[in-house]
Design a protein around this motif. Structure first.
Motif, mmCIF file in Angstrom:
data_model
loop_
_atom_site.group_PDB
_atom_site.id
_atom_site.type_symbol
_atom_site.label_atom_id
_atom_site.label_comp_id
_atom_site.label_asym_id
_atom_site.label_seq_id
_atom_site.Cartn_x
_atom_site.Cartn_y
_atom_site.Cartn_z
ATOM 1 N N PRO A 2 0.881 -0.972 0.107
ATOM 2 C CA PRO A 2 -0.018 0.021 0.038
ATOM 3 C C PRO A 2 0.846 1.271 -0.077
ATOM 4 N N ASP A 3 0.274 2.496 -0.680
ATOM 5 C CA ASP A 3 0.952 3.650 -0.659
ATOM 6 C C ASP A 3 1.094 4.079 0.734
ATOM 7 N N GLN A 4 2.168 4.758 1.169
ATOM 8 C CA GLN A 4 2.390 5.312 2.410
ATOM 9 C C GLN A 4 3.301 6.474 2.274
ATOM 10 N N ALA A 5 2.667 7.698 2.401
ATOM 11 C CA ALA A 5 3.536 9.025 2.288
ATOM 12 C C ALA A 5 4.649 9.039 3.442
ATOM 13 N N THR A 6 5.667 9.363 3.041
ATOM 14 C CA THR A 6 7.027 9.349 4.141
ATOM 15 C C THR A 6 7.729 10.649 3.698
ATOM 16 N N PRO A 7 8.370 11.136 4.458
ATOM 17 C CA PRO A 7 9.183 12.362 4.123
ATOM 18 C C PRO A 7 10.434 11.791 3.700
ATOM 19 N N SER A 8 10.845 12.637 2.502
ATOM 20 C CA SER A 8 11.874 12.189 1.411
ATOM 21 C C SER A 8 13.181 12.448 2.059
ATOM 22 N N GLY A 9 13.315 13.568 2.983
ATOM 23 C CA GLY A 9 14.457 13.957 3.525
ATOM 24 C C GLY A 9 15.117 15.178 2.638
ATOM 25 N N LEU A 10 14.587 15.383 1.424
ATOM 26 C CA LEU A 10 15.327 16.327 0.414
ATOM 27 C C LEU A 10 14.640 17.680 0.751
ATOM 28 N N VAL A 11 15.458 18.801 0.544
ATOM 29 C CA VAL A 11 15.175 20.162 0.809
ATOM 30 C C VAL A 11 14.733 20.744 -0.614
ATOM 31 N N LEU A 12 13.781 21.330 -0.385
ATOM 32 C CA LEU A 12 13.169 22.098 -1.742
ATOM 33 C C LEU A 12 14.289 23.084 -2.309
ATOM 34 N N GLU A 13 14.691 23.667 -1.490
ATOM 35 C CA GLU A 13 15.931 24.766 -2.016
ATOM 36 C C GLU A 13 17.032 23.998 -2.636
ATOM 37 N N GLU A 14 17.381 23.043 -1.980
ATOM 38 C CA GLU A 14 18.650 22.182 -2.563
ATOM 39 C C GLU A 14 18.345 21.790 -3.851
ATOM 40 N N LEU A 15 16.851 21.006 -4.006
ATOM 41 C CA LEU A 15 16.552 20.480 -5.345
ATOM 42 C C LEU A 15 16.618 21.505 -6.433
ATOM 43 N N LEU A 16 15.979 22.732 -6.027
ATOM 44 C CA LEU A 16 15.787 23.734 -6.976
ATOM 45 C C LEU A 16 17.117 24.307 -7.462
ATOM 46 N N SER A 17 18.050 24.127 -6.385
ATOM 47 C CA SER A 17 19.465 24.996 -7.044
ATOM 48 C C SER A 17 19.974 24.104 -7.677
ATOM 49 N N GLU A 18 19.514 22.880 -8.166
ATOM 50 C CA GLU A 18 20.182 21.855 -9.240
ATOM 51 C C GLU A 18 19.318 22.204 -10.571
ATOM 52 N N ALA A 19 18.329 22.897 -10.472
ATOM 53 C CA ALA A 19 17.636 23.284 -11.901
ATOM 54 C C ALA A 19 18.272 24.141 -12.562
ATOM 55 N N PRO A 20 18.390 24.453 -13.867
ATOM 56 C CA PRO A 20 18.792 25.442 -14.520
ATOM 57 C C PRO A 20 18.064 26.874 -14.508
ATOM 58 N N ASP A 21 16.669 26.599 -14.236
ATOM 59 C CA ASP A 21 15.926 27.946 -13.701
ATOM 60 C C ASP A 21 14.913 27.577 -13.194
ATOM 61 N N TYR A 22 14.168 28.327 -12.333
ATOM 62 C CA TYR A 22 13.003 28.000 -11.392
ATOM 63 C C TYR A 22 12.356 29.301 -11.137
ATOM 64 N N ASP A 23 10.826 29.145 -10.959
ATOM 65 C CA ASP A 23 10.135 30.323 -10.359
ATOM 66 C C ASP A 23 9.384 29.799 -9.226
ATOM 67 N N GLY A 24 9.706 30.237 -7.848
ATOM 68 C CA GLY A 24 9.026 29.970 -6.830
ATOM 69 C C GLY A 24 9.452 28.445 -6.767
ATOM 70 N N ARG A 25 8.395 27.760 -6.654
ATOM 71 C CA ARG A 25 8.487 26.195 -6.296
ATOM 72 C C ARG A 25 8.435 25.190 -7.756
ATOM 73 N N GLN A 26 8.790 26.072 -9.026
ATOM 74 C CA GLN A 26 8.525 25.231 -10.214
ATOM 75 C C GLN A 26 9.664 25.619 -11.222
ATOM 76 N N VAL A 27 10.014 24.511 -11.635
ATOM 77 C CA VAL A 27 11.193 24.451 -12.588
ATOM 78 C C VAL A 27 10.670 24.831 -13.799
ATOM 79 N N LYS A 28 11.433 25.770 -14.530
ATOM 80 C CA LYS A 28 11.058 26.187 -15.813
ATOM 81 C C LYS A 28 12.080 25.429 -16.780
ATOM 82 N N VAL A 29 11.214 24.832 -17.766
ATOM 83 C CA VAL A 29 11.890 24.189 -18.850
ATOM 84 C C VAL A 29 11.731 24.812 -20.307
ATOM 85 N N LYS A 30 12.306 24.448 -21.270
ATOM 86 C CA LYS A 30 12.435 25.007 -22.450
ATOM 87 C C LYS A 30 11.010 24.838 -22.995
#
Length: 104
Positions: free
Chosen positions: A67-95
């Protein structure tokens, strides 16, 4: 069996898929796709009279999923977005993938 694909068929499919395919790739794809079609022809020739169709490949077996169970991933949003080439708020911008250049 169906007749083999031609280089023009490969070009047509590549155009429909909006793929740029080199001459080398066309030759490779032509061989691979014709091999696939030959295999499908072999499968179509198999006598399946009396074989019950399956609605699911694991029919009659226990469901191996959990069964599906929501669990914390341990990932930090800011760290994830810092890896994206471009982002706006909480969304990654793509071509843009689709354009209005071929509007009907």
């Amino acid at each position: 069996m169906s007749e083999p694909l031609s280089p023009a068929d490969i070009e047509h499919v590549a155009e429909l898929a909006r793929l740029v395919v080199s001459a080398e790739e066309k030759e490779q794809l032509l061989g691979q796709l014709n091999d696939i079609l030959d295999f499908v022809g072999q499968l179509q020739a198999v006598d399946t009279v009396g074989v019950e169709p399956l609605s699911h490949p694991t029919l009659g077996r226990p469901n191996p999923t959990q069964p599906d169970q929501a669990t914390p991933s341990g990932l930090v949003l800011e760290e994830l977005l810092s890896e994206a080439p471009d982002y706006d708020g909480r969304q990654v911008k793509v071509k843009a993938v689709f354009t209005d250049t071929e509007a009907a």
